[in-house]
Design an enzyme around this catalytic site. Structure first.
Site, PDB file in Angstrom:
ATOM      1  N   LYS A   1      42.320  45.282  34.161  1.00  0.00           N
ATOM      2  CA  LYS A   1      43.419  44.372  34.492  1.00  0.00           C
ATOM      3  C   LYS A   1      42.977  43.313  35.487  1.00  0.00           C
ATOM      4  CE  LYS A   1      44.868  44.241  38.106  1.00  0.00           C
ATOM      5  NZ  LYS A   1      45.223  44.248  39.518  1.00  0.00           N
ATOM      6  N   THR A   2      43.377  42.114  35.376  1.00  0.00           N
ATOM      7  CA  THR A   2      43.398  41.056  36.396  1.00  0.00           C
ATOM      8  C   THR A   2      43.544  39.701  35.716  1.00  0.00           C
ATOM      9  OG1 THR A   2      42.335  39.881  38.208  1.00  0.00           O
ATOM     10  CG2 THR A   2      40.815  40.892  36.679  1.00  0.00           C
TER      11      THR A   2
ATOM     12  N   GLY B   1      46.849  43.190  42.130  1.00  0.00           N
ATOM     13  CA  GLY B   1      47.770  42.105  41.774  1.00  0.00           C
ATOM     14  C   GLY B   1      48.382  42.300  40.401  1.00  0.00           C
TER      15      GLY B   1
ATOM     16  N   ASP C   1      42.610  37.123  36.952  1.00  0.00           N
ATOM     17  CA  ASP C   1      41.448  36.315  37.336  1.00  0.00           C
ATOM     18  C   ASP C   1      40.370  36.267  36.248  1.00  0.00           C
ATOM     19  OD1 ASP C   1      42.850  36.151  39.645  1.00  0.00           O
ATOM     20  OD2 ASP C   1      41.312  36.975  40.965  1.00  0.00           O
TER      21      ASP C   1
ATOM     22  N   ARG D   1      47.769  47.688  46.988  1.00  0.00           N
ATOM     23  CA  ARG D   1      46.333  47.432  47.164  1.00  0.00           C
ATOM     24  C   ARG D   1      45.614  48.504  47.994  1.00  0.00           C
ATOM     25  NH1 ARG D   1      44.567  42.822  44.963  1.00  0.00           N
ATOM     26  NH2 ARG D   1      46.002  41.075  44.675  1.00  0.00           N
TER      27      ARG D   1
ATOM     28  N   ASP E   1      37.292  46.487  41.443  1.00  0.00           N
ATOM     29  CA  ASP E   1      37.213  47.448  42.551  1.00  0.00           C
ATOM     30  C   ASP E   1      37.976  48.737  42.212  1.00  0.00           C
ATOM     31  OD1 ASP E   1      35.623  45.974  44.156  1.00  0.00           O
ATOM     32  OD2 ASP E   1      37.255  45.094  45.339  1.00  0.00           O
TER      33      ASP E   1
HETATM   34  P1  FBP Z   1      43.747  41.306  41.322  1.00  0.00           P
HETATM   35  O1  FBP Z   1      42.293  40.972  41.418  1.00  0.00           O
HETATM   36  O2  FBP Z   1      44.141  42.486  42.109  1.00  0.00           O
HETATM   37  O3  FBP Z   1      44.197  41.397  39.898  1.00  0.00           O
HETATM   38  O4  FBP Z   1      44.582  40.085  41.942  1.00  0.00           O
HETATM   39  C1  FBP Z   1      44.281  38.784  41.622  1.00  0.00           C
HETATM   40  C2  FBP Z   1      45.128  37.779  42.348  1.00  0.00           C
HETATM   41  O5  FBP Z   1      46.195  37.335  41.545  1.00  0.00           O
HETATM   42  C3  FBP Z   1      44.265  36.617  42.828  1.00  0.00           C
HETATM   43  O6  FBP Z   1      44.198  35.609  41.858  1.00  0.00           O
HETATM   44  C4  FBP Z   1      44.929  36.189  44.100  1.00  0.00           C
HETATM   45  O7  FBP Z   1      44.040  35.625  45.015  1.00  0.00           O
HETATM   46  C5  FBP Z   1      45.423  37.491  44.651  1.00  0.00           C
HETATM   47  O8  FBP Z   1      45.685  38.310  43.547  1.00  0.00           O
HETATM   48  C6  FBP Z   1      46.650  37.342  45.510  1.00  0.00           C
HETATM   49  O9  FBP Z   1      47.094  38.610  45.832  1.00  0.00           O
HETATM   50  P2  FBP Z   1      48.306  38.909  46.813  1.00  0.00           P
HETATM   51  O10 FBP Z   1      49.535  38.393  46.151  1.00  0.00           O
HETATM   52  O11 FBP Z   1      48.282  40.381  46.951  1.00  0.00           O
HETATM   53  O12 FBP Z   1      47.990  38.191  48.082  1.00  0.00           O
END
Ligand code: FBP
Length: 547
Positions: A199-200, A78, A202, A142, A173
């Site tokens: 990165k994230t 993300g 979250d 992803r 991951d």
């Molecule tokens: P990452 O863990 O890859 O950084 O993504 C986090 C996030 O923003 C979550 O908060 C959310 O649930 C998810 O990505 C949504 O991802 P997508 O837009 O690919 O469905």
């Protein structure tokens, strides 16, 4: 491409680097490290990258000559604000070490490496993206890099482009997989180093050595700005209850941080719900109780923050989802053949009595979402479940029952919101712009030192950027063994909200007052120019954790 006035002004911003990185550097090695748990297993799985020391860079008077090197970079998962600055910092660091070094970006995530889709990142491209949000410079994806065939396929293009190091910018991951790749390339003597960057939005990739993942700061500030605006609106009209779901699929760091910044009436923390074994009814009663108490004071308005992953932390819902997953995996075709109007009845008839009773108590929209939206692994996609609507509706029903019993006198008009994508690509705050640039620059230095299997790290981040400590942490140090898809795997431990941590304790000590009184804080938009105490402040989570 036409740019906004802010974009133009922001392009000239020079991110702040730690003082130690501003000239020549020397490397300091700490003692050998160990993984956080399951040491023997992790050591066996990573014989070439286990036990390496923690590294830090210090300023040096000695000029060092680095050979030119070709490097690849991947954005994984993300989007998170600041990704472009990691790449800019990496680029500038490589060029400072040797002007003939080159940087290649693999397109649309790890898949770009496997499928050999790439572009060279030249100075004009990098300049166009400095201090901007988004991952659009090379795109993200992803695809999981986890199979030997993918590693070998990737190596073909790395060899072709004479790339000697790969930087993977991703979450827990992706960094776990980066470490597996580092180990594999070392084991086969491929001559390719692999470095990770945390990165994230979250915020769940953090530990003793990694103080925060990038993007969390900006995303939370954007959400808090909008929550503050909603709070001010709701305090002006005094007629709505706002139910706001916030991204963060596993951990509740975003919800907690936004609560610390805006002091809403209610903020649910999934980790607490799981620890207290709360049911959906407990949560609904808790919120309805606060709505009723405020109504008794004449306040028929308020805000409720809900973490995205909540539903999977409610033990009973988790059981229901697990049974639904199994049932639909085995009976998907039969279910699809059932007429839409009969689908909910069909599911109820086939679930165990306990789960059937929970399922039939859910609003129809949510009941449908639980059966229809599955990912390729057969799991329900929790981010698509409208928990904010579920709770608003169930609280409404509960209040109606309380009214009938004479326990509630008031008016309940809910509004629902989901904030996630609004913050993931925002222009990085000064903190994220500086932090990311420093992470990228440090990744270049780790490459210059010939390191592999490390994550770029910047510590002491609550101090001014000049005092930050830059270095590298062996990824194996953050690992333990966890069951994933039925198999024990080495993974970086995910950081959930700690219920005995200072940020949660601060929240818990204040929430009763925030619930009853109207104590809203209106943080306003991110400021990029102005006094440092406004523009450079970190998150409340980081401040409380480190001060
Ligand atoms: P990452 O863990 O890859 O950084 O993504 C986090 C996030 O923003 C979550 O908060 C959310 O649930 C998810 O990505 C949504 O991802 P997508 O837009 O690919 O469905």
């Amino acid at each position: 491409m036409k740019k906004s006035a802010l974009q133009l002004a922001r392009a000239a911003y020079q991110p702040k680097l730690p003082k130690s990185l501003r000239g020549d550097v020397c490397l300091k090695e700490g003692a050998a490290t160990q993984s956080v748990a399951d040491r023997e297993e992790i050591k066996k799985l990573f014989p070439n990258t286990y036990g390496m020391p923690v590294l830090s860079f210090e300023a040096s008077k000695k000029v060092r000559i680095y050979p030119a090197i070709n490097v690849g970079v991947i954005l994984s998962g993300g989007q998170a604000p600041g990704g472009h600055n990691v790449i800019a910092g990496l680029f500038d660091g490589l060029k400072r070490m040797n002007h003939d070094s080159r940087l290649f970006g693999f397109l649309l995530g790890p898949g770009g490496l496997v499928d050999h889709n790439y572009m060279e990142l030249t100075p004009d491209i990098i300049d166009d993206y400095r201090n901007t949000g988004g991952f659009d410079i090379i795109g993200s994806g992803r695809t999981k890099l986890e199979k030997k065939e993918q590693f070998d396929k990737g190596l073909e293009i790395l060899k072709k482009l004479d790339i000697k190091a790969l930087v993977i910018i991703g979450g827990d991951d992706s960094n776990t997989n980066a470490c597996v790749l580092a180990e594999y390339y070392k084991q086969i003597n491929a001559g390719v180093q692999v470095i990770g960057c945390p990165k994230t939005i979250d915020g769940d990739l953090k530990n003793e050595m990694i103080e925060c993942s990038f993007g969390f700061d900006t995303a939370c500030k954007v959400y808090s700005e909008v929550i503050g605006n909603i709070e001010r609106d709701c305090n002006s009209a005094k007629k709505y209850w706002h139910f706001i779901k916030l991204m963060g699929r596993s951990a509740s760091h975003i919800a907690l941080e936004c609560a610390l910044q805006t002091q809403p009436n209610v903020c649910l923390i999934s980790e607490e719900v799981a620890a207290k074994q709360q049911t959906l009814d407990d949560i609904v009663n808790y919120i309805a109780g606060i709505v009723a108490a405020r109504a008794a004071d004449g306040n028929n308005f308020g805000t409720v923050l809900i973490p995205e992953g909540l539903i999977e932390f409610i033990p009973a819902m988790k059981k229901l989802i697990a049974e639904l997953n199994d049932f639909l995996a085995a009976n998907g075709d039969a279910f699809a053949a059932v007429e839409r109007s009969q689908q909910i009845k069909y599911i109820v008839e086939h679930l165990s009595p306990e789960n059937a009773s929970i399922y039939s108590s859910l609003p129809e929209t949510v009941a449908r979402q639980l059966t229809l939206d599955r990912d390729p692994h057969g799991n329900v996609q929790v981010s698509l479940i409208e928990t904010e609507k579920l709770l608003a509706e169930m609280v409404g029903r509960r209040l109606a029952a309380m009214k009938a019993e004479g326990k509630y006198v008031g008016k309940f008009s809910p509004q629902t919101h989901f904030f996630g994508y609004e913050g993931r690509c925002a222009a990085p705050s000064n903190f994220d712009a500086d932090y990311c640039y420093s992470l990228g620059y440090t990744a270049a230095l780790l490459i210059g030192e010939g390191k592999t299997g490390y994550m770029s790290s910047i510590r002491c981040t609550t101090r001014p950027a000049a005092e930050w400590i830059a270095g590298g942490v062996p990824v194996t140090m953050m690992m333990n063994m966890e069951r994933r898809h039925g198999e024990m795997k080495p993974v970086i431990q995910k950081a959930l909200v700690e219920l005995d941590g200072v940020p949660f304790k601060y929240f818990a000590a204040h929430r009763e007052r925030w619930a009853r009184e109207t104590s809203f804080i209106y943080p306003g938009p991110i400021q990029y120019f102005g006094p440092s105490e406004v523009c450079d402040r970190t998150t409340e989570t980081l401040r409380l954790e480190h001060e």
